[in-house]
Design a protein around this motif. Structure first.
Motif, PDB file in Angstrom:
ATOM      1  N   ALA A 164      -7.886  79.466 -70.417  1.00 35.01           N
ATOM      2  CA  ALA A 164      -6.515  79.674 -69.964  1.00 35.01           C
ATOM      3  C   ALA A 164      -5.535  79.193 -71.017  1.00 35.01           C
ATOM      4  O   ALA A 164      -5.726  78.142 -71.614  1.00 35.01           O
ATOM      5  N   THR A 165      -4.482  79.970 -71.252  1.00 35.49           N
ATOM      6  CA  THR A 165      -3.461  79.541 -72.192  1.00 35.49           C
ATOM      7  C   THR A 165      -2.335  78.868 -71.430  1.00 35.49           C
ATOM      8  O   THR A 165      -2.051  79.192 -70.284  1.00 35.49           O
ATOM      9  N   GLU A 166      -1.708  77.936 -72.081  1.00 28.22           N
ATOM     10  CA  GLU A 166      -0.609  77.185 -71.490  1.00 28.22           C
ATOM     11  C   GLU A 166       0.686  77.973 -71.624  1.00 28.22           C
ATOM     12  O   GLU A 166       0.906  78.676 -72.601  1.00 28.22           O
ATOM     13  N   LEU A 167       1.544  77.850 -70.648  1.00 30.63           N
ATOM     14  CA  LEU A 167       2.860  78.471 -70.694  1.00 30.63           C
ATOM     15  C   LEU A 167       3.643  77.854 -71.854  1.00 30.63           C
ATOM     16  O   LEU A 167       3.747  76.634 -71.958  1.00 30.63           O
ATOM     17  N   THR A 168       4.150  78.697 -72.754  1.00 26.06           N
ATOM     18  CA  THR A 168       4.871  78.201 -73.916  1.00 26.06           C
ATOM     19  C   THR A 168       6.217  78.898 -74.070  1.00 26.06           C
ATOM     20  O   THR A 168       6.388  80.047 -73.668  1.00 26.06           O
ATOM     21  N   VAL A 169       7.144  78.175 -74.676  1.00 30.88           N
ATOM     22  CA  VAL A 169       8.442  78.710 -75.064  1.00 30.88           C
ATOM     23  C   VAL A 169       8.568  78.419 -76.551  1.00 30.88           C
ATOM     24  O   VAL A 169       8.572  77.261 -76.967  1.00 30.88           O
ATOM     25  N   GLU A 170       8.629  79.486 -77.355  1.00 32.20           N
ATOM     26  CA  GLU A 170       8.643  79.331 -78.808  1.00 32.20           C
ATOM     27  C   GLU A 170       9.774  80.129 -79.432  1.00 32.20           C
ATOM     28  O   GLU A 170      10.299  81.062 -78.824  1.00 32.20           O
ATOM     29  N   LYS A 171      10.100  79.772 -80.655  1.00 31.98           N
ATOM     30  CA  LYS A 171      11.101  80.477 -81.468  1.00 31.98           C
ATOM     31  C   LYS A 171      12.471  80.509 -80.794  1.00 31.98           C
ATOM     32  O   LYS A 171      13.201  81.490 -80.889  1.00 31.98           O
ATOM     33  N   GLY A 172      12.824  79.425 -80.111  1.00 31.50           N
ATOM     34  CA  GLY A 172      14.132  79.352 -79.471  1.00 31.50           C
ATOM     35  C   GLY A 172      15.244  79.265 -80.508  1.00 31.50           C
ATOM     36  O   GLY A 172      15.170  78.463 -81.435  1.00 31.50           O
ATOM     37  N   SER A 173      16.238  80.103 -80.355  1.00 32.28           N
ATOM     38  CA  SER A 173      17.394  80.053 -81.259  1.00 32.28           C
ATOM     39  C   SER A 173      18.667  80.322 -80.469  1.00 32.28           C
ATOM     40  O   SER A 173      18.661  81.083 -79.503  1.00 32.28           O
ATOM     41  N   ALA A 174      19.754  79.670 -80.894  1.00 34.96           N
ATOM     42  CA  ALA A 174      21.025  79.807 -80.191  1.00 34.96           C
ATOM     43  C   ALA A 174      22.145  80.013 -81.195  1.00 34.96           C
ATOM     44  O   ALA A 174      22.118  79.458 -82.298  1.00 34.96           O
ATOM     45  N   HIS A 175      23.134  80.811 -80.777  1.00 31.00           N
ATOM     46  CA  HIS A 175      24.292  81.090 -81.632  1.00 31.00           C
ATOM     47  C   HIS A 175      25.518  81.282 -80.743  1.00 31.00           C
ATOM     48  O   HIS A 175      25.448  81.952 -79.716  1.00 31.00           O
ATOM     49  N   TYR A 176      26.627  80.686 -81.191  1.00 33.71           N
ATOM     50  CA  TYR A 176      27.883  80.819 -80.467  1.00 33.71           C
ATOM     51  C   TYR A 176      28.899  81.493 -81.389  1.00 33.71           C
ATOM     52  O   TYR A 176      29.083  81.082 -82.534  1.00 33.71           O
ATOM     53  N   ALA A 177      29.542  82.525 -80.878  1.00 31.68           N
ATOM     54  CA  ALA A 177      30.625  83.202 -81.590  1.00 31.68           C
ATOM     55  C   ALA A 177      31.875  83.082 -80.722  1.00 31.68           C
ATOM     56  O   ALA A 177      31.905  83.571 -79.590  1.00 31.68           O
ATOM     57  N   ALA A 178      32.891  82.422 -81.253  1.00 30.12           N
ATOM     58  CA  ALA A 178      34.128  82.199 -80.502  1.00 30.12           C
ATOM     59  C   ALA A 178      34.899  83.496 -80.324  1.00 30.12           C
ATOM     60  O   ALA A 178      34.794  84.409 -81.147  1.00 30.12           O
ATOM     61  N   PRO A 179      35.697  83.584 -79.250  1.00 24.35           N
ATOM     62  CA  PRO A 179      36.564  84.752 -79.071  1.00 24.35           C
ATOM     63  C   PRO A 179      37.544  84.843 -80.244  1.00 24.35           C
ATOM     64  O   PRO A 179      37.997  83.828 -80.769  1.00 24.35           O
TER      65      PRO A 179
END
Length: 149
Positions: free
Chosen positions: A30-45
């Motif tokens: 069984a493989t474990e639940l993973t969250v990978e390659k998380g990236s975030a970006h904010y662009a102002a109005p």
């Protein structure tokens, strides 16, 4: 047939059988639940147009992915979000890229009025992933980004 040929044939069969059995054991683990390659970006109005925040991550589990809840919050706020609080936040849109992996993207628009109320500085993104078999994975800081004026 000589004993030497017979013994080497049995050793080869045993080796292939061991490799096959090992391969099956690895494939069925069984493989474990993973969250990978998380990236975030904010662009102002700007220029009368809404801004936006974008968070993207790959979520994987051997049973498949149900969804991903996303919450962006300023590092200056306390206390940090908990897993229980994550159950009532907005969901990302997840698109299946394989039987086990989905790419999840969260992209709310940000109006000028909303942007004016956002704390300047470093922000964190917390996520709660859910797999089809019911497994859950809370990642308190899946990504960080900055808001500057």
């Amino acid at each position: 047939m000589s004993k030497r040929v017979l013994i080497s044939s049995l050793v080869a069969v045993a080796a292939v059988g061991g490799i096959t059995a090992g391969g099956l054991a690895i494939a069925s683990a069984a493989t474990e639940l993973t969250v990978e390659k998380g990236s975030a970006h904010y662009a102002a109005p700007a220029g009368g147009k809404d801004g936006k925040f974008t968070f993207t991550a790959d979520v994987s589990d051997n049973s498949g992915v149900v969804g991903l809840k996303v919450l962006a919050w300023p590092a200056s706020s306390k206390p940090d979000p908990t897993e229980a609080e994550m159950r009532s936040v907005e969901s990302a849109k997840c698109e299946r890229i394989s039987d086990e992996t989905s790419r999840c993207t969260y992209t709310p628009k940000v109006t000028e009025a909303e942007a004016a109320d956002l704390a300047e500085g470093t922000w964190h993104v917390s996520v709660l992933a859910t797999a089809k078999d019911g497994d859950k994975k809370f990642v308190p800081s899946a990504a960080t980004f900055d808001i500057k004026r």
